[in-house]
Design an enzyme around this catalytic site. Structure first.
Site, PDB file in Angstrom:
ATOM      1  N   PRO A   2       0.545  -1.325   0.113  1.00  0.00           N
ATOM      2  CG  PRO A   2      -0.572  -1.650   1.804  1.00  0.00           C
ATOM      3  CD  PRO A   2       0.564  -1.886   1.299  1.00  0.00           C
ATOM      4  CD  GLU A   3       4.064   2.882  -2.649  1.00  0.00           C
ATOM      5  OE1 GLU A   3       4.254   3.945  -2.053  1.00  0.00           O
ATOM      6  OE2 GLU A   3       4.687   1.850  -3.008  1.00  0.00           O
TER       7      GLU A   3
END
Ligand SMILES: [Zn+2]
Length: 270
Positions: A2-3
């Site tokens: 997850p960014e």
């Protein structure tokens, strides 16, 4: 992994479902995450959630007298579910709020559930984080000032979380293309005009990814690709040898700091 955009999409998904609600129970099924889940987390019941903020890739749940700090690590996701939903093998943590609960699923267990009563922005994990790229703090002037005297390539500067937080590899390449900046250029050579373009490009690129993730947001919010995330069309990222979408020149791939950088040698001239 997850960014920042996925984390922001998660925040927007969970915040309205949690804010103003009383914590009725906490379940820690697996305390061995990236760091041990502190004992205090188990006794959060009775507090009311005041809001959910994001700092970098950390989600900060304001519980009045302290903050729950959540991180999705490599494979984590957060969902709001009915409280009776059976837990799977990787569902390590539930925050129950009456008729709903926030559940952390994290197969690889690099995520975090922490608690602090101290001012949260001074927490050791947060204190050294760089500027928020989506806040007003990051404008051209600030970016220009920050880069003075730096000889490292601009791509590595943009990805350095102690300077600007949460601009991952994809977003760094995409932003530099938008601003027409050669990723190999020394950060200190950034002109005021280019700094302004780059700040705007970073913001635009992240916001576009947030919008792409937001469109698939229902009761499932989170990571591991299922929520859409940033799968939208890239300008340069992962397009080695393919024609530039602007000028048809083949996109080049180089390695910087052990990560692939993609750029158009014509649009992003030195
Ligand atoms: Zn081009």
């Amino acid at each position: 992994m997850p960014e920042l955009p996925e984390v922001e999409v998660t925040r927007r998904g969970i915040a309205p479902k949690l804010t103003g609600r009383l914590i009725s129970a906490v379940r820690v099924r697996q305390p061995r995450l990236r760091w041990p889940v502190p004992r205090a987390v188990r006794s959060l019941a009775g507090r009311t959630v005041r809001g959910v903020r994001r700092r970098g890739k950390y989600l900060l749940v304001d519980c009045g007298d302290g903050h729950l700090i959540l991180h999705l690590g490599m494979s984590g996701s957060l969902r709001v579910l009915p409280p009776g939903t059976p837990a799977g093998k990787h569902d390590h943590f539930d925050l129950v709020l009456g008729d709903r609960m926030l559940r952390l699923r994290d197969p690889r267990r690099f995520g975090a559930v922490l608690w602090t009563r101290a001012p949260v922005d001074a927490h050791p994990l947060l204190a050294s984080l760089g500027v928020e790229p989506l806040s007003d703090e990051l404008d051209g002037e600030r970016l220009h000032r920050m880069t003075r005297g730096l000889r490292s390539p601009i791509k590595l500067f943009v990805m350095d979380g102690h300077r600007i937080v949460g601009v991952g590899n994809i977003y760094a390449s995409e932003s530099l293309f938008r601003a027409r900046i050669d990723p190999r250029m020394a950060a200190g050579k950034l002109t005021k005009e280019k700094a302004r373009l780059l700040a705007a490009a970073i913001r635009h690129t992240l916001q576009k990814a947030i919008r792409a993730g937001g469109s698939s947001l229902r009761d499932y919010v989170g990571a591991d690709g299922e929520s859409g995330g940033a799968q939208s069309r890239h300008w340069v990222y992962d397009r080695e040898g393919k024609p530039c979408r602007r000028c048809r020149t083949p996109i080049k791939r180089i390695v910087q700091g052990q990560r692939s950088t993609y750029f158009c040698p014509s649009c992003q001239r030195p």
